[in-house]
Design a protein around this motif. Structure first.
Motif, mmCIF file in Angstrom:
data_model
loop_
_atom_site.group_PDB
_atom_site.id
_atom_site.type_symbol
_atom_site.label_atom_id
_atom_site.label_comp_id
_atom_site.label_asym_id
_atom_site.label_seq_id
_atom_site.Cartn_x
_atom_site.Cartn_y
_atom_site.Cartn_z
ATOM 1 N N UNK A 1 0.788 -1.217 0.000
ATOM 2 C CA UNK A 1 0.000 0.000 0.000
ATOM 3 C C UNK A 1 0.823 1.270 0.000
ATOM 4 N N UNK A 2 1.908 1.290 0.768
ATOM 5 C CA UNK A 2 2.725 2.502 0.834
ATOM 6 C C UNK A 2 3.605 2.656 -0.406
ATOM 7 N N UNK A 3 3.943 1.553 -1.058
ATOM 8 C CA UNK A 3 4.690 1.652 -2.308
ATOM 9 C C UNK A 3 3.800 2.074 -3.460
ATOM 10 N N UNK A 4 2.532 1.621 -3.442
ATOM 11 C CA UNK A 4 1.626 1.864 -4.568
ATOM 12 C C UNK A 4 0.477 2.780 -4.144
ATOM 13 N N UNK A 5 -0.610 2.210 -3.614
ATOM 14 C CA UNK A 5 -1.702 3.030 -3.099
ATOM 15 C C UNK A 5 -2.456 2.220 -2.058
ATOM 16 N N UNK A 6 -2.838 2.852 -0.927
ATOM 17 C CA UNK A 6 -3.447 2.097 0.178
ATOM 18 C C UNK A 6 -4.711 1.355 -0.207
ATOM 19 N N UNK A 7 -5.499 1.924 -1.130
ATOM 20 C CA UNK A 7 -6.741 1.277 -1.524
ATOM 21 C C UNK A 7 -6.552 -0.060 -2.212
ATOM 22 N N UNK A 8 -5.324 -0.379 -2.598
ATOM 23 C CA UNK A 8 -5.045 -1.689 -3.193
ATOM 24 C C UNK A 8 -5.331 -2.805 -2.201
ATOM 25 N N UNK A 9 -5.115 -2.519 -0.894
ATOM 26 C CA UNK A 9 -5.326 -3.492 0.174
ATOM 27 C C UNK A 9 -4.678 -4.824 -0.150
ATOM 28 N N UNK A 10 -3.356 -4.792 -0.298
ATOM 29 C CA UNK A 10 -2.627 -6.016 -0.577
ATOM 30 C C UNK A 10 -1.312 -6.009 0.194
ATOM 31 N N UNK A 11 -1.075 -7.082 0.891
ATOM 32 C CA UNK A 11 0.168 -7.254 1.627
ATOM 33 C C UNK A 11 0.660 -8.681 1.457
#
Length: 502
Positions: free
Chosen positions: A329-339
């Motif tokens: 999320x911090x690399x791309x966008x938080x709304x992605x919701x992927x870890x």
């Protein structure tokens, strides 16, 4: 309301010029009358022929309305007897059948009340100086959209169903390659489990590896979000202080080993120090000897300024005690919701089964898009570009702090990540400062919120700079500085201004 009044009531409310069908209007009005009690339970409705004549509409329209009301339980029809309003009132609203008395209102559980009472989530998630939020406006959305469109054109059934254990294998392979190079993580694709973020990763680990009442070490201070996850699972939190070398357990802490320890060794959250190599080796040896699970939260180590990102703690682990968790999320966008999480080899099958059993994961299409994004080199170039941009914003914020306060207020944790900590004079109510700043249009987080033991809390403010455009940093900090100066002693405020003007 009797049946004669019902016809008049409906007639006055029907809008014959409206685009909504007459059937829909009559149905909605009658449902409203029943739910509000205007048509009491047991009331006999007029026949379909009578109501149609009174409303000057087709009888079939009324028949359709009565059929729908019957199907949804609003009325009861009996051949030869008629149609009656059903008793749909909640049980407690009906006349009492005994002397039990009124029911007590529902109350939260103890852990639910504690979770809500200690919640740190902010109503505002963007702008100066919201910590931990990347600049999503800089995300290459067109590239992402193009990759996504390409995959949707040839979407296979496998991408539209539940995720297999651990997630999309090509993504796990791409992440394992990336983590080995960028973070010195030792792993194979099979050891990676795709999650919706760090919160879910930690929640899964806690559910599978701990029992209610087990002890868990947390850094003091630590991120309130993961603290809430641990407490909500019934763990007993043991706050371990940090110093310039990171986690610093005392001898009394070592005498009663925890079941797990949650650490942020590459960039302590929120203060920003790095755990020294000696401390890392000591923690790993302690975990090996006492069968302690270590959760390494590596939340933003890609953004380090002035030096290369530091190697992970997991890369030093020889005993298989470290569970490494990270977020995209911090690399791309938080709304992605992927870890993702990297689990020791002996836990691979357990965690794959656990995540499928508890959460029924999906989002395979998004995982496939991310795979393409990584494999085509877009992730690396995006992180490199954002590291440069965030470095500029970090320096602009530090310059603004220096211009207003000189060196009288400490700046901590600015070597990496998306935020820094601005220390405040002892005795300052940082919660009150943060609340006043929010009223002035500036978002900050009080450092006191990150401490378990409030007696040891030092006052300060978390200032995120990543999502603030360069030209807004100076004016936003000017507003915040005015709030800070009103909160500290007048003599201190004058001294700060004097030092800053030199």
């Amino acid at each position: 309301m009797d049946t004669i009044i019902l016809s008049d009531w409906l007639h006055a409310r029907l809008d014959r010029a409206h685009a909504e069908p007459m059937y829909r209007q009559v149905l909605d009005l009658m449902q409203q009358a029943i739910l509000t009690g205007q048509l009491a339970p047991g009331t006999k409705l007029p026949s379909s022929r009578t109501l149609a004549a009174d409303l000057e509409i087709a009888r079939n329209t009324v028949l359709h309305v009565y059929d729908q009301l019957t199907a949804e339980g609003y009325v009861i029809s009996s051949t030869g007897s008629g149609t009656y309003v059903a008793d749909t009132r909640p049980q407690e609203a009906r006349p009492p059948v005994d002397n039990v008395g009124p029911k007590k209102p529902c109350a939260l559980s103890k852990r639910g009340a504690r979770l809500i009472g200690q919640a740190g989530v902010s109503p505002k998630q963007w702008g100066a100086f919201m910590p931990g939020v990347p600049d999503v406006a800089e995300f290459p959305a067109r590239t992402w959209s193009r990759l996504q469109a390409r995959l949707w054109k040839r979407a296979s059934p496998e991408l539209l169903t539940y995720a297999p254990g651990g997630g999309y294998r090509p993504l796990r392979r791409a992440l394992s390659d990336y983590l080995r190079v960028a973070r010195s993580v030792k792993c194979s694709p099979d050891q990676i489990v795709i999650t919706t973020g760090i919160h879910q990763s930690i929640d899964l680990a806690v559910r599978l590896l701990t029992d209610f009442g087990d002890r868990a070490w947390v850094e003091e201070p630590c991120y309130w979000g993961v603290r809430s996850v641990l407490q909500s699972s019934g763990l007993t939190l043991v706050p371990i202080p940090v110093d310039g070398e990171g986690l610093n357990p005392l001898e009394r802490d070592m005498r009663e080993p925890p079941r797990l320890a949650l650490v942020t060794p590459s960039h302590q959250y929120p203060l920003g120090m790095v755990m020294s190599l000696a401390r890392r080796r000591s923690l790993l040896e302690f975990a090996r000897q006492h069968d302690v699970w270590i959760i390494e939260d590596d939340y933003d180590s890609e953004f380090r300024y002035g030096s290369r990102p530091l190697a992970s703690l997991q890369g030093l682990d020889e005993a298989g005690q470290v569970i490494y968790v990270g977020s995209l999320g911090k690399m791309l966008f938080p709304g992605l919701r992927m870890g993702y999480m990297v689990v020791p080899e002996q836990l691979v099958d357990t965690f794959r089964t656990g995540i499928a059993e508890l959460y029924r994961e999906g989002q395979l299409m998004q995982q496939a898009v991310l795979t393409e994004f990584i494999m085509d080199g877009y992730l690396t170039s995006h992180v490199r570009r954002m590291r440069t941009l965030y470095g500029e914003r970090r320096q602009l914020l530090i310059d603004s702090i220096t211009a207003h306060f000189g060196d009288t207020l400490d700046v901590m944790g600015d070597e990496a990540g998306l935020h820094l900590v601005l220390g405040l004079p002892d005795g300052t109510d940082d919660r009150a400062v943060a609340a006043a700043a929010l009223d002035a249009g500036v978002v900050t987080r009080p450092l006191a919120n990150y401490y378990v033991d409030q007696a040891s809390a030092r006052p300060g403010l978390m200032l995120g700079y990543a999502c603030v455009p360069n030209e807004q940093i100076g004016p936003a900090f000017e507003t915040l500085a005015n709030v800070i100066e009103k909160a500290i002693a007048p003599a201190d405020a004058r001294r700060h201004r004097k030092v800053a003007s030199r």
